[in-house]
Design a protein around this motif. Structure first.
Motif, short mmCIF file in Angstrom:
data_model
loop_
_atom_site.label_atom_id
_atom_site.label_comp_id
_atom_site.label_asym_id
_atom_site.label_seq_id
_atom_site.Cartn_x
_atom_site.Cartn_y
_atom_site.Cartn_z
N ILE A 27 0.83 -1.21 0.00
CA ILE A 27 0.00 0.00 0.00
C ILE A 27 0.86 1.25 0.00
O ILE A 27 0.59 2.20 -0.74
N SER A 28 1.90 1.27 0.82
CA SER A 28 2.74 2.48 0.88
C SER A 28 3.50 2.69 -0.42
O SER A 28 3.92 3.80 -0.72
N GLY A 29 3.65 1.64 -1.22
CA GLY A 29 4.33 1.77 -2.50
C GLY A 29 3.43 2.23 -3.64
O GLY A 29 3.89 2.49 -4.74
N LEU A 30 2.13 2.36 -3.38
CA LEU A 30 1.21 2.81 -4.41
C LEU A 30 1.42 4.29 -4.68
O LEU A 30 1.36 5.10 -3.77
N THR A 31 1.64 4.63 -5.90
CA THR A 31 1.87 6.04 -6.24
C THR A 31 0.74 6.64 -7.07
O THR A 31 0.71 7.84 -7.27
N GLU A 32 -0.18 5.80 -7.56
CA GLU A 32 -1.22 6.34 -8.43
C GLU A 32 -2.34 7.04 -7.66
O GLU A 32 -3.22 7.63 -8.25
N PHE A 33 -2.33 6.95 -6.33
CA PHE A 33 -3.38 7.58 -5.53
C PHE A 33 -2.83 8.79 -4.79
O PHE A 33 -1.78 8.72 -4.17
N LYS A 34 -3.56 9.89 -4.85
CA LYS A 34 -3.24 11.05 -4.04
C LYS A 34 -4.01 10.92 -2.73
O LYS A 34 -5.14 10.44 -2.72
N ALA A 35 -3.43 11.35 -1.63
CA ALA A 35 -4.05 11.20 -0.32
C ALA A 35 -5.45 11.80 -0.28
O ALA A 35 -6.37 11.22 0.30
N ASP A 36 -5.66 12.94 -0.91
CA ASP A 36 -6.97 13.60 -0.89
C ASP A 36 -8.02 12.83 -1.69
O ASP A 36 -9.21 13.00 -1.46
N ASP A 37 -7.58 11.99 -2.61
CA ASP A 37 -8.52 11.23 -3.44
C ASP A 37 -8.96 9.92 -2.80
O ASP A 37 -9.99 9.36 -3.18
N PRO A 40 -12.67 9.82 -0.51
CA PRO A 40 -13.92 9.68 -1.28
C PRO A 40 -13.95 8.40 -2.12
O PRO A 40 -15.02 7.80 -2.30
N MET A 41 -12.80 7.96 -2.61
CA MET A 41 -12.75 6.73 -3.41
C MET A 41 -13.20 5.53 -2.56
O MET A 41 -13.97 4.69 -3.03
N VAL A 42 -12.73 5.46 -1.32
CA VAL A 42 -13.10 4.36 -0.43
C VAL A 42 -14.61 4.39 -0.15
O VAL A 42 -15.28 3.37 -0.23
N HIS A 43 -15.14 5.56 0.13
CA HIS A 43 -16.56 5.67 0.46
C HIS A 43 -17.46 5.43 -0.74
O HIS A 43 -18.65 5.13 -0.58
N ASP A 44 -16.92 5.54 -1.94
CA ASP A 44 -17.71 5.33 -3.15
C ASP A 44 -17.51 3.92 -3.74
O ASP A 44 -18.02 3.62 -4.80
N SER A 45 -16.77 3.08 -3.03
CA SER A 45 -16.45 1.75 -3.55
C SER A 45 -17.64 0.81 -3.52
O SER A 45 -18.47 0.85 -2.61
N LYS A 114 -7.64 -0.11 3.60
CA LYS A 114 -6.57 -1.08 3.32
C LYS A 114 -7.06 -2.14 2.34
O LYS A 114 -6.38 -2.47 1.37
N THR A 115 -8.26 -2.65 2.57
CA THR A 115 -8.82 -3.69 1.71
C THR A 115 -9.01 -3.20 0.29
O THR A 115 -8.65 -3.88 -0.67
N ILE A 116 -9.57 -1.99 0.15
CA ILE A 116 -9.81 -1.41 -1.18
C ILE A 116 -8.49 -1.17 -1.91
O ILE A 116 -8.35 -1.48 -3.10
N LEU A 117 -7.50 -0.63 -1.21
CA LEU A 117 -6.21 -0.37 -1.84
C LEU A 117 -5.49 -1.65 -2.26
O LEU A 117 -4.69 -1.64 -3.19
N LEU A 118 -5.79 -2.75 -1.59
CA LEU A 118 -5.23 -4.04 -1.97
C LEU A 118 -6.01 -4.68 -3.13
O LEU A 118 -5.67 -5.76 -3.59
N GLY A 119 -7.10 -4.00 -3.56
CA GLY A 119 -7.89 -4.52 -4.68
C GLY A 119 -8.79 -5.68 -4.28
O GLY A 119 -9.13 -6.52 -5.12
N LYS A 120 -9.17 -5.74 -3.02
CA LYS A 120 -10.01 -6.83 -2.52
C LYS A 120 -11.38 -6.31 -2.11
O LYS A 120 -11.63 -5.11 -2.11
#
Length: 159
Positions: A27-37, A40-45, A114-120
């Motif tokens: 997760i910490s190695g993910l660079t395609e996500f900005k912290a501010d994004d 809302p991305m998690v809540h819209d999943s 964490k789960t969403i960022l792991l693609g699960k």
């Protein structure tokens, strides 16, 4: 407790700890996500499922089934369990809606993120979230809910 049981328990805890470290590094190695994004991305999943129930109706079995599916990360009793606060949510579901929404968001956001960022898919089978159903639906409008119902006499007998 036998020594073999202690060793098996220590092994399982360390295996989970190592998995958590690996997931954290990923997760910490993910660079395609900005912290501010992310918020809302998690809540819209759409990759969120809550199993609502009275308890003692097979939620642990459901959790084990979801656990065997590689695309899900299920939680049966995440911390905080909300054991005290589910009663608070039941008694105050109309008058304290904003407070309850913040409470459940704080209690579950990091697990879900964490789960969403792991693609699960995040799955929670904890009966203590049942009285937070309105708040969960507002926070995560694309989530799925499964309501598990058990015949009342069998429920009382099992207790």
């Amino acid at each position: 407790m036998k020594i073999s049981e202690i060793i098996a328990e220590v092994f399982e805890v360390n295996k989970k700890y190592l998995k958590d470290l690996q997931d954290g590094a990923l997760i910490s190695g993910l660079t395609e996500f900005k912290a501010d994004d992310i918020y809302p991305m998690v809540h819209d999943s759409e990759a969120i499922t809550f199993v609502l129930s009275t308890g003692r109706c097979g939620t642990k079995l459901l959790n084990n089934i979801f656990e065997s599916h590689g695309e899900c990360i299920p939680f049966h009793k995440p911390i905080p369990e909300l054991l005290h606060f589910n009663r608070y949510a039941y008694e105050n579901h109309k008058s304290k809606n904003e407070e309850l929404t913040k409470m459940i968001d704080i209690a579950r956001y990091e697990y879900i993120r964490k789960t969403i960022l792991l693609g699960k898919r995040y799955v929670e089978t904890n009966s203590n979230i049942t009285f937070f159903a309105y708040q969960l639906a507002n926070l995560f409008p694309k989530s799925k809910c499964i309501n598990v119902i058990r015949e009342p006499v069998k429920f009382v007998q099992s207790g």
